[in-house]
Design an enzyme around this catalytic site. Structure first.
Site, PDB file in Angstrom:
ATOM      1  CG  HIS A 125      -0.736   4.078  12.272  1.00  0.00           C
ATOM      2  ND1 HIS A 125      -1.952   3.480  12.440  1.00  0.00           N
ATOM      3  CD2 HIS A 125      -0.238   3.584  11.104  1.00  0.00           C
ATOM      4  CE1 HIS A 125      -2.197   2.660  11.427  1.00  0.00           C
ATOM      5  NE2 HIS A 125      -1.164   2.711  10.606  1.00  0.00           N
ATOM      6  CD  GLU A 163      -3.151  -0.948   4.973  1.00  0.00           C
ATOM      7  OE1 GLU A 163      -2.956  -1.960   5.667  1.00  0.00           O
ATOM      8  OE2 GLU A 163      -2.922   0.215   5.399  1.00  0.00           O
ATOM      9  CD  GLU A 164      -2.217   2.937   7.225  1.00  0.00           C
ATOM     10  OE1 GLU A 164      -2.935   2.419   8.102  1.00  0.00           O
ATOM     11  OE2 GLU A 164      -0.992   2.752   7.156  1.00  0.00           O
ATOM     12  CG  HIS A 167      -0.501   0.278   2.519  1.00  0.00           C
ATOM     13  ND1 HIS A 167      -0.364   1.554   3.011  1.00  0.00           N
ATOM     14  CD2 HIS A 167      -0.128  -0.543   3.531  1.00  0.00           C
ATOM     15  CE1 HIS A 167       0.067   1.505   4.263  1.00  0.00           C
ATOM     16  NE2 HIS A 167       0.225   0.248   4.608  1.00  0.00           N
TER      17      HIS A 167
END
Length: 525
Positions: free
Chosen positions: A458, A326-327, A278
């Site tokens: 993150h 994707e996240e 991703h």
């Protein structure tokens, strides 16, 4: 890598050297002598780092991130597309819409004058809500098993909201977070606090997703904090969120194929190996490890496959895919799989997935294709037929290099999810996210015990300083080896040298879509 429901460590399944038995080793395919070595030698850390520096520059120039739906991701798409086109690939930018979300300001929660650790759920609404906090059918102490709490799962759980602003306190369990939020809003509550459920592994701060944009603020707390709030006399609090949601934001997958003239020369043109990573980051940071590292790795493999002219010797086509969104729930990979016809699905031979291959406190995790990590090979945790052989490609490579590795489950947190849901075999590598390295793993891999594999997971600090060059070297070579093996092997994954996607996988496409969603935090409980 997609955000977990809980900001806590994922349990490591097994710590130890994984060694394939002689019988297992014979099952795994191998590339002709010298070809896999040629590709691994051509894929260098220096060139992977060059791509990562470009991603860092893109983030620096675009608000500090490369998140889907924002300029940094669009610039990343353009960079990857230029690189692939320059190498000689046919590149497609596959557009799709998705529900976009980002936090514009830090989320806060104050109860009875005391600040609590919290976080906004993905797709939480914005608001500054102050008022009484009403516990909703909480199970304290928690039940013996996870998902035993039904708090907030029925409209009848909510008493009529008092006049003025009021906040509901619900507990994780049984139904998904969206249901709890919708029931609270329907009953007249102006904000929701979600506390964790309380069993082992379900105690820390819970921060998940609501699946689609909501109008009211929804935030999370740990089980201990939720219990303390519930135990206080007539708790009152303030929930503050400032978020942005867009139900129809456009983003892109980047798909790179060999030119049609080159495909004509390949012996098995209907056995496509999809190599994916991703490309998007979270909005909080530039995502250099998550997942600039995987994207840079497969981008360099794609370039060197052409530069070495090994593309002229392929037994089956290789398609390089850079997934968007994707996240926010594996949305790019899911869109790709769901838009394929049954014939196109049947032509996908295997999926390789590389999500975070440069973690600074890394371990060498291999996706557990045979499901053996829990002691029951071939059980319900195994991937589709062929996944075990893909796992053996990686473990065999590490064994020959005298490098330890260990399995990591197909837990639905990355872009292999939509592929395995429709019966396509998958595998790949991972160097760890928010999970904490054990002393036993330090003996195998080095690094620091008691510290996350990626302490900047993150976060804004996921920059060029958050990368292990040694991890890139080891995992980049392993990734290149696997691509070469699957694409150049005359034998293939199976004794007869062929594979079509399992019929039951195709029949279960609709079911598979739901299974893919199981990995999305919106469907988790």
């Amino acid at each position: 890598m997609k955000k977990a429901v809980i900001a806590a460590s994922a349990a490591v399944l097994t710590a130890g050297l994984v060694t394939a038995s002689p019988a297992e080793a014979k099952q795994a395919p191998s590339a002709p002598a010298g070809q896999a070595k040629q590709l691994t030698k051509a894929v260098t850390v220096n060139n992977i780092l060059k791509h990562l520096r470009q991603f860092q520059t893109i983030a620096n120039r675009n608000g500090g991130n490369r998140a889907s739906g924002l300029p940094g991701h669009d610039a990343s798409v353009d960079y990857v597309s230029r690189q692939l086109q320059g190498a000689g690939y046919k590149v497609t930018k596959q557009a799709f819409t998705f529900p976009f979300f980002q936090e514009l300001s830090p989320t806060t929660l104050t109860v009875n004058g005391e600040e609590y650790e919290t976080g906004a759920f993905t797709y939480s609404g914005s608001g500054d809500v102050s008022g009484p906090i009403v516990p909703i059918d909480l199970q304290i102490p928690p039940g013996a098993e996870p998902n035993s709490s039904t708090s907030g799962c029925e409209a009848s759980d909510f008493p009529a909201a008092p006049t003025g602003d009021v906040i509901a306190l619900v507990q994780r369990g049984t139904c998904n977070f969206e249901v709890k939020a919708d029931n609270a809003a329907a009953a007249g509550y102006d904000a929701v606090i979600v506390m964790n459920e309380g069993q082992e592994g379900r105690t820390d701060l819970v921060v998940g997703t609501l699946g689609v944009p909501k109008d009211i603020p929804v935030v999370g707390v740990s089980f201990a904090d939720g219990s303390a709030i519930a135990a206080s006399a007539s708790p009152t609090g303030t929930v503050f969120t400032e978020t942005e949601s867009d139900p129809n934001r456009t983003t892109y997958n980047v798909i790179a194929d060999l030119p049609a003239k080159d495909l004509k020369k390949i012996k098995n043109p209907d056995q496509v190996v999809v190599v994916g990573a991703h490309l998007d980051s979270v909005t909080e940071g530039p995502g250099i490890n998550d997942n600039g590292s995987g994207s840079a790795g497969i981008l360099e493999i794609a370039k060197q496959l052409k530069a070495t002219k090994l593309d002229r010797k392929l037994q089956r086509p290789v398609r390089f895919a850079f997934w968007g969104a994707e996240e926010l729930g594996l949305l790019g990979a899911e869109h790709y799989v769901n838009t394929l016809t049954e014939e196109q699905l049947s032509q996908i031979y295997a999926n390789l997935n590389f999500d975070m291959i440069g973690s600074p406190n890394y371990a060498r995790f291999v996706y557990d294709g045979d499901g053996s990590a829990d002691g029951t090979p071939g059980g319900e945790d195994a991937g589709p037929t062929g996944s075990a052989e893909i796992e053996q490609i990686f473990t065999g490579y590490f064994d020959r290099k005298n490098l330890a590795s260990e399995p990591t489950a197909f837990d639905g947190r990355s872009d292999y999810g939509p592929f395995i849901a429709v019966g396509i075999p998958a595998g790949g590598l991972f160097t760890g996210a928010e999970g904490v390295k054990t002393p036993e793993q330090v003996e195998l891999y080095g690094g620091t015990a008691g510290v996350a594999y990626d302490p900047c997971y993150h976060q804004a600090c996921d920059t060029m300083s958050n990368i292990s060059a040694q991890a890139l070297y080891e995992m980049g070579d392993a990734a290149a080896y696997a691509v070469a093996t699957l694409a150049l092997s005359k034998k293939g994954l199976y004794p007869d040298g062929s594979r079509k996607a399992a019929k039951q996988g195709l029949k279960a496409k609709a079911k598979g879509k739901a299974l893919g969603h199981r990995g999305h935090a919106g469907a988790l409980r």
